[in-house]
Write an enzyme that holds these catalytic residues in place. Structure first.
Site, PDB file in Angstrom:
ATOM      1  N   GLU A 183       0.864  -1.186   0.000  1.00 43.21           N
ATOM      2  CA  GLU A 183       0.000   0.000   0.000  1.00 43.21           C
ATOM      3  C   GLU A 183       0.899   1.233   0.000  1.00 43.21           C
ATOM      4  OE1 GLU A 183      -3.470  -0.209   2.346  1.00 43.21           O
ATOM      5  OE2 GLU A 183      -3.889   1.941   2.210  1.00 43.21           O
ATOM      6  N   ASN A 226      -3.123  -1.614   7.677  1.00 42.91           N
ATOM      7  CA  ASN A 226      -4.410  -2.231   7.332  1.00 42.91           C
ATOM      8  C   ASN A 226      -4.115  -3.725   7.293  1.00 42.91           C
ATOM      9  OD1 ASN A 226      -5.725   0.256   7.016  1.00 42.91           O
ATOM     10  ND2 ASN A 226      -4.928   0.449   4.934  1.00 42.91           N
ATOM     11  N   GLU A 307     -10.566   4.648   9.068  1.00 39.85           N
ATOM     12  CA  GLU A 307     -10.707   4.310   7.648  1.00 39.85           C
ATOM     13  C   GLU A 307     -11.275   2.902   7.452  1.00 39.85           C
ATOM     14  OE1 GLU A 307      -6.758   5.179   6.048  1.00 39.85           O
ATOM     15  OE2 GLU A 307      -7.325   7.283   5.845  1.00 39.85           O
ATOM     16  N   ARG A 357     -11.684  17.369  10.447  1.00 40.18           N
ATOM     17  CA  ARG A 357     -10.876  16.158  10.627  1.00 40.18           C
ATOM     18  C   ARG A 357      -9.597  16.454  11.420  1.00 40.18           C
ATOM     19  NH1 ARG A 357      -8.445  12.582   5.674  1.00 40.18           N
ATOM     20  NH2 ARG A 357      -6.576  11.840   6.724  1.00 40.18           N
ATOM     21  N   ASP A 386      -2.739  14.357   7.008  1.00 39.19           N
ATOM     22  CA  ASP A 386      -2.217  13.119   6.431  1.00 39.19           C
ATOM     23  C   ASP A 386      -1.053  13.373   5.486  1.00 39.19           C
ATOM     24  OD1 ASP A 386      -1.973  10.504   5.785  1.00 39.19           O
ATOM     25  OD2 ASP A 386      -3.803  10.357   4.600  1.00 39.19           O
ATOM     26  N   GLU A 414       3.931   9.403  -0.683  1.00 40.50           N
ATOM     27  CA  GLU A 414       2.540   9.247  -1.112  1.00 40.50           C
ATOM     28  C   GLU A 414       1.960  10.542  -1.687  1.00 40.50           C
ATOM     29  OE1 GLU A 414      -0.034   7.931   2.010  1.00 40.50           O
ATOM     30  OE2 GLU A 414      -1.846   8.188   0.808  1.00 40.50           O
ATOM     31  N   TRP A 563     -14.193  12.996   3.597  1.00 44.08           N
ATOM     32  CA  TRP A 563     -12.803  12.737   4.001  1.00 44.08           C
ATOM     33  C   TRP A 563     -12.168  13.882   4.785  1.00 44.08           C
ATOM     34  CZ3 TRP A 563     -10.776   8.005   3.900  1.00 44.08           C
ATOM     35  CH2 TRP A 563     -11.395   7.052   3.086  1.00 44.08           C
TER      36      TRP A 563
END
Ligand code: GCW
Length: 838
Positions: A183, A226, A307, A357, A386, A414, A563
C-alpha cells in the site's frame, strides 16, 4: 583488432572516469574506492589488524562490515587477531570489554544504550582504534560510523566521538500486504511477502536490515497497518520468523501490525471486545506463540477505528482499553505496543462549518492521557491531516504529557510525488521536529517531547513509513534514498542539520567530487519548497486527487465529501477557518502561545495561512502579495525550479556513473513536465474560481499553445479531461474505434528555430504510439509506455515530449499521428511551439 582497441581507448578517455553503471542497490553503503590520492594517503597509517573483543552476533556483524568497508574503500584486507598484541589494530567491543584491556581509555562523554565511542588510543608507539559500544548494538553502529568517516575522506586525527541515540524507538514501518503488493509503495513488490506467504529468498530482507542498521534503525514493522487477519495464524508466525532471522544479525527487531478483530474473525471467539476475559486470554496466547518463535519480537502496531478498520469503539471501549490489553500480553517479553492516533471519522459532514478532521486525534486521545500502560506508545502522524506537502504539527504532541509518543513520518512519497518527483523530506521533518509547542509555556520542541525529555517519559521515538520494494534501487527514484537515510539520521539525532544529512548522503551515494556534492546538495535542499510551490502553497495541502491516486493535481477532489481534506474554496475566498473565535476551534488545541500565534491573522505565518484561516483571494500576505497572486506566482516559480533541476543535473554528466545519471535525468525531465501540468491545473482552477486575473498576464494566456481540439482532426474526437483542469482549456482529443488518427496545424508565425512540445496523456495500461511530422517528414516517434497511476485523461497521466531546435516557417504543416493501444486512445492535449533558447 588494433583499431578496435584504439577506438575503445579513445571512447574510455572521452568518457572520463565515469564508471559504466550502478543500479543503486548498494545505496549509501557502496564503499567505493577513494579515488583522490591525497585522501587515500591520509589513511595509510591506519592499522591492518582488527581485534573483536566479544563473540556476540552483532560484534561479528560489525567485524564483517569493517572487513568489507576497509577493503572496498581503501583496498585493505584487515587481518583478524584474537588478542590484543603488539601491533596497532582496530578494537571492537563493548565499553566494559574495551576498558578491561585499555584501563586508561574513557569515552569523552557517557554513552547510553546503543551508543558508541570512537577514539584512537596510543600505547607504546602503537595506535589502537577503539570502536566501543555501550552494548553490541553500539559496536555495530560505531563500525558503520567509522566507515562513513573514511568513505567521506574525513580527517581521523582528531576523531574522538561519543554518540547516543536520541530515543529508543527508531523503527521503519512497511505497508506490505501478504499478497506481495505494498500500500502506497512505488518501487515494486514486497521484499517480504509473495502470494500469501513469506518469500523463500530473504536476501533482500537481509540487505534492507543492513541499510537500516547503518543509520541506527533498530526495528521494522513488516506489514500494512491495514493488517491482514492471517498475520497472527501459527502458520504465518512460523514463516515470519524467517524474516526476523534475516534481520537479527543487524540488530533490527521485527514488529507486526495486527487487526483488533483477530480474536473474533479467525480466533474462534464470538467477540473482540478488548475487556472480555476470553479476548484478554486470546491476546496473551497469541503473543506467547510469537515469542516462542521470535524471542526478540519488538511488538505490535495497531490501526483501529480508522478508515474502516475495526476498533474498540464497536464495544463502547476506548483506545486505552484496547492498547493496554495487548500491551500487557507483550510486557513480560519486553515488547511494546504502538497505537496509532490516526483515528478519525471519514464520513464527516462537509456542510457543517464546525466539522474538522484535523481535530480528531487530539479530541479522541488527549482525555486518555495518563491511562496508557508504560509499554504503550501513541504513534502520531507529524501533522493533523495526512502527510500533506505542508501541515502544522499535530497539537496532540503537547496533549499527552503522561503518555509515551512516537512521531510517524512518511518516507514513501505518497502525497509528495511518489518517487517520480525529487522531494527531499528532511527539511520538512525538521520543521516539525524543531517546532516549539510551548507546552506549559516553556520550551517543548516536538523532538524533545518524543525523545521523552520534555515530560520525562521512558519510551518514545520515531516511526518512518518506508515502503521499499523489490526494485533494485529500493525506492524507484535514486534520490528518494536520501529520505530513508535522512530518516535514520534524524531518528538517531534530530539536531543534525538538513545540510549535513544531504552532504553525507550525497558523498556516500555519489562520491566526494566537489561539483557533484554541491550540485546535489543544492537540489535536495531546495526540492521541498519547489514541490510545495507547484502543488499546494500557503497551507492548502498537496491539492492532489485525494480520492484515488494521491498523485497528480485534482483540486476539487478534496471538497464536498466526508474525508475532511477540504480547502473550502469558493468564488470569494479560500482556506479553512480553524480559529477559536469563528471557526472549527482546532487552533485552540495548541498550547496558548502557539494558539494565539495561529489565531491572529497578523501573526499566522503565510505558509500556514490557508490551513488556519479562510480569507478572500485579495487578502494581502505578510509578503505584500495577494493570496491569489501568490498562488499563481508560486506555481510559475516552482515549475521553473523543477526545470532547473534538469540543467543542473546535466552539469554532472561524466562525474557519476552513466546508469544512475541517465535514470535520474529521465526522472527529472519527467518531473519538470509534470510540474507544468500541476502549475497549469492549479492556476486554471483558481482563475476560474476567483475570476481574478494574474497581474503578470500568464494564467489562461498561452500564446505558444495550439489546443489539440482546435487542430484539423482526422479520426480524433474532442474529449474532456476529469478533472477538467488537468487538460489545457479542459479538453483534449482521443482516437477511438480507429487504428490511427491525425491532428494537424499550419504554422503561421515568423520563420525561426522552435522547440515543439506535444502534450499527451500516458495511461497506466496500453502503449499508444505517436509520430510527429513536419510537412510529411517524420520528426519524432515515441511510445506512451510509462506506467503512471491511472487510465484516464487526468492530472496523473498528462505528460509531454519535446523535439528541440526545429526550423519552422509560415505555411509549414505539423501533424501528430496517434495509434491507440488497449483502451489507451492515443490522447492528446496540445502542441506548444516556443522559440528555441539556443
Ligand atoms: O495516508 C493514508 C493512506 C492510506 C493509509 C492511511 C494510514 C495504510 O492513503 O493508504 O493506510 O493513510 O496511514 O493508515
Amino acid at each position: 583488432m588494433r583499431r578496435l582497441g584504439l577506438a575503445l581507448l579513445v571512447a574510455c578517455l572521452l568518457m572520463g572516469t565515469q564508471s559504466p553503471g550502478e543500479t543503486g542497490a548498494e545505496a549509501w553503503l557502496r564503499y567505493a574506492p577513494l579515488e583522490d590520492p591525497s585522501l587515500k594517503a591520509k589513511y595509510s597509517s591506519l592499522p591492518g589488524n582488527i581485534i573483536p573483543l566479544d563473540d556476540s552476533h552483532l560484534t561479528h556483524t560489525a567485524l564483517d562490515e569493517m572487513l568489507r568497508g576497509m577493503d572496498g574503500i581503501l583496498g585493505r584486507r584487515l587481518q583478524i587477531e584474537p588478542l590484543v598484541s603488539d601491533h596497532s589494530a582496530f578494537v571492537l567491543g563493548t565499553v566494559t570489554e574495551v576498558q578491561a584491556k585499555f584501563p586508561r581509555w574513557q569515552s569523552t562523554a557517557p554513552i547510553r544504550a546503543e551508543g558508541y565511542a570512537l577514539a584512537p588510543v596510543r600505547e607504546q608507539g602503537r595506535t589502537y582504534w577503539i570502536i566501543a559500544g555501550a552494548d553490541p548494538h553500539g559496536v555495530l553502529y560505531g563500525a558503520f560510523r567509522f566507515l562513513q568517516e573514511i568513505a567521506e575522506g574525513h580527517d581521523l586525527r582528531s576523531i574522538t566521538v561519543s554518540e547516543s541515540p536520541a530515543a529508543p524507538v527508531r523503527w521503519v514501518d512497511q505497508w506490505d500486504n501478504l499478497n506481495g503488493t505494498i500500500e502506497r509503495g512505488y518501487a515494486g513488490r514486497s521484499i517480504f511477502f509473495d502470494e500469501g506467504n513469506v518469500r523463500i529468498d530473504m536476501s533482500r530482507a537481509a540487505e534492507y536490515a543492513r541499510l537500516l542498521a547503518s543509520v541506527g534503525i533498530n526495528g521494522c514493522a513488516i506489514n500494512n497497518v491495514n493488517a491482514d487477519l492471517k498475520m497472527l495464524t501459527p502458520e504465518m508466525i512460523g514463516q515470519v520468523a524467517r524474516i526476523a532471522e534475516a534481520f537479527r544479525p543487524w540488530g533490527v527487531r521485527l514488529a507486526m501490525s495486527v487487526d483488533l478483530s483477530s480474536p473474533k474473525v479467525f480466533g474462534g471467539l464470538n467477540t473482540f471486545d478488548p475487556l472480555n476475559p476470553k479476548v484478554i486470554e486470546w491476546w496473551k496466547k497469541a503473543v506467547d506463540q510469537i515469542y516462542a518463535q521470535i524471542p526478540d519480537f519488538a511488538g505490535f502496531v495497531v490501526k483501529a477505528d480508522s478508515e474502516g478498520r475495526a476498533g474498540p469503539s464497536q464495544y463502547g471501549r476506548t483506545p486505552v482499553d484496547a492498547a493496554n490489553v495487548m500491551a500487557r500480553a507483550l510486557k513480560p517479553h519486553g515488547g511494546v505496543l504502538l497505537y496509532r492516533a490516526f483515528v478519525y471519522n471519514h464520513h464527516l459532514d462537509w456542510n457543517d462549518p464546525k466539522a474538522d478532521r484535523a481535530r480528531a486525534a487530539y479530541d479522541i486521545f488527549h482525555t486518555l492521557d495518563g491511562q496508557f500502560d508504560d509499554n504503550v506508545i501513541v504513534q502520531i502522524k507529524h501533522g493533523p491531516i495526512d502527510f500533506q506537502v505542508r501541515e502544522p504539527v499535530s497539537p496532540l504532541f503537547a496533549g499527552l504529557p503522561k503518555t509515551n509518543e512516537t512521531i510517524e513520518l512518511q518516507i514513501t512519497q505518497e502525497y509528495t510525488g511518489q518517487q517520480r518527483h525529487l522531494v527531499f523530506l528532511v527539511p520538512m521533518w525538521k520543521t516539525a521536529l524543531d517546532f516549539d509547542l510551548r507546552a506549559g509555556s516553556r520550551r517543548t520542541p516536538v523532538k524533545e517531547i518524543i525523545e521523552g525529555k520534555s515530560f520525562n517519559r521512558p519510551l518514545g521515538g520515531f516511526a518512518g513509513v518506508a515502503n521499499v520494494g523489490l526494485d533494485a534501487n529500493w525506492l524507484r527514484h535514486p534520490m528518494a534514498m536520501a529520505n530513508l537515510y535522512g530518516f535514520g539520521r534524524l531518528a538517531w539525532s534530530p539536531d543534525t542539520s538538513a545540510q549535513t544529512i544531504a552532504d553525507d548522503w550525497t558523498r556516500l551515494t555519489f562520491g566526494n567530487n566537489a561539483t557533484v556534492v554541491s550540485t546535489i546538495d543544492k537540489m535536495l535542499l531546495s526540492s521541498w519548497k519547489t514541490y510545495e510551490d507547484y502543488t499546494g502553497p500557503l497551507g492548502l495541502g498537496t491539492l492532489t486527487d485525494i480520492l484515488h491516486s494521491h498523485y497528480g493535481p485534482g483540486i476539487e477532489s478534496a471538497e464536498r465529501n466526508g474525508w475532511g481534506q477540504w480547502i473550502r474554496a469558493d468564488h470569494d475566498g479560500v482556506g479553512t477557518d480553524r480559529t477559536v473565535a469563528r471557526g472549527t476551534g482546532y487552533i485552540g488545541q495548541y498550547p496558548p502561545e502557539v494558539a494565539s500565534m495561529y489565531e491572529s491573522l497578523a501573526s499566522c505565518p503565510d505558509e500556514q495561512l490557508l490551513f488556519m484561516h479562510h480569507v478572500p483571494y485579495s487578502y494581502k500576505l505578510h509578503s505584500g502579495k495577494t493570496v491569489i497572486q501568490h498562488i499563481y506566482d508560486a506555481h510559475y516559480d516552482g515549475a521553473v525550479s523543477a526545470s532547473q533541476f534538469v540543467s543542473e543535473w546535466q552539469g554532472l554528466k561524466g562525474l557519476i556513473d552513466n546508469e544512475r545519471y541517465e535514470k535520474i535525468l529521465a526522472l527529472q525531465q519527467y518531473q519538470a513536465v509534470h510540474a507544468i501540468v500541476w502549475r497549469d491545473a492549479v492556476n486554471q482552477w483558481f482563475y476560474k474560481m476567483s475570476g481574478i486575473a494574474d497581474v503578470k498576464g500568464r494564467v489562461g494566456h498561452d500564446p505558444d499553445r495550439i489546443e489539440a481540439e482546435n487542430m484539423q482532426l482526422e479520426g480524433y474526437t474532442p474529449a474532456g479531461a476529469t478533472p477538467w483542469e488537468a487538460a489545457s482549456g479542459g479538453n483534449g482529443i482521443v482516437c477511438k474505434g480507429q487504428s490511427a488518427c491525425t491532428a494537424s496545424t499550419t504554422f503561421n508565425r515568423s520563420a525561426g528555430t522552435y522547440d515543439v512540445a506535444v502534450q499527451y496523456f500516458d495511461f497506466r495500461h496500453g502503449i499508444s504510439t505517436y509520430s510527429l511530422y513536419l510537412n510529411g517528414k517524420l520528426l519524432k516517434e515515441w511510445r506512451a509506455d510509462n506506467s503512471l497511476p491511472t487510465d484516464q485523461m487526468n492530472g496523473d497521466t498528462s505528460t509531454r515530449i519535446t523535439v528541440p531546435g526545429v526550423a519552422l516557417k509560415a505555411g509549414d504543416i505539423l501533424k501528430v499521428e496517434g495509434h491507440p493501444n488497449n483502451d489507451e486512445p492515443a490522447p492528446l492535449d496540445y502542441l506548444e511551439i516556443s522559440p528555441s533558447a539556443r
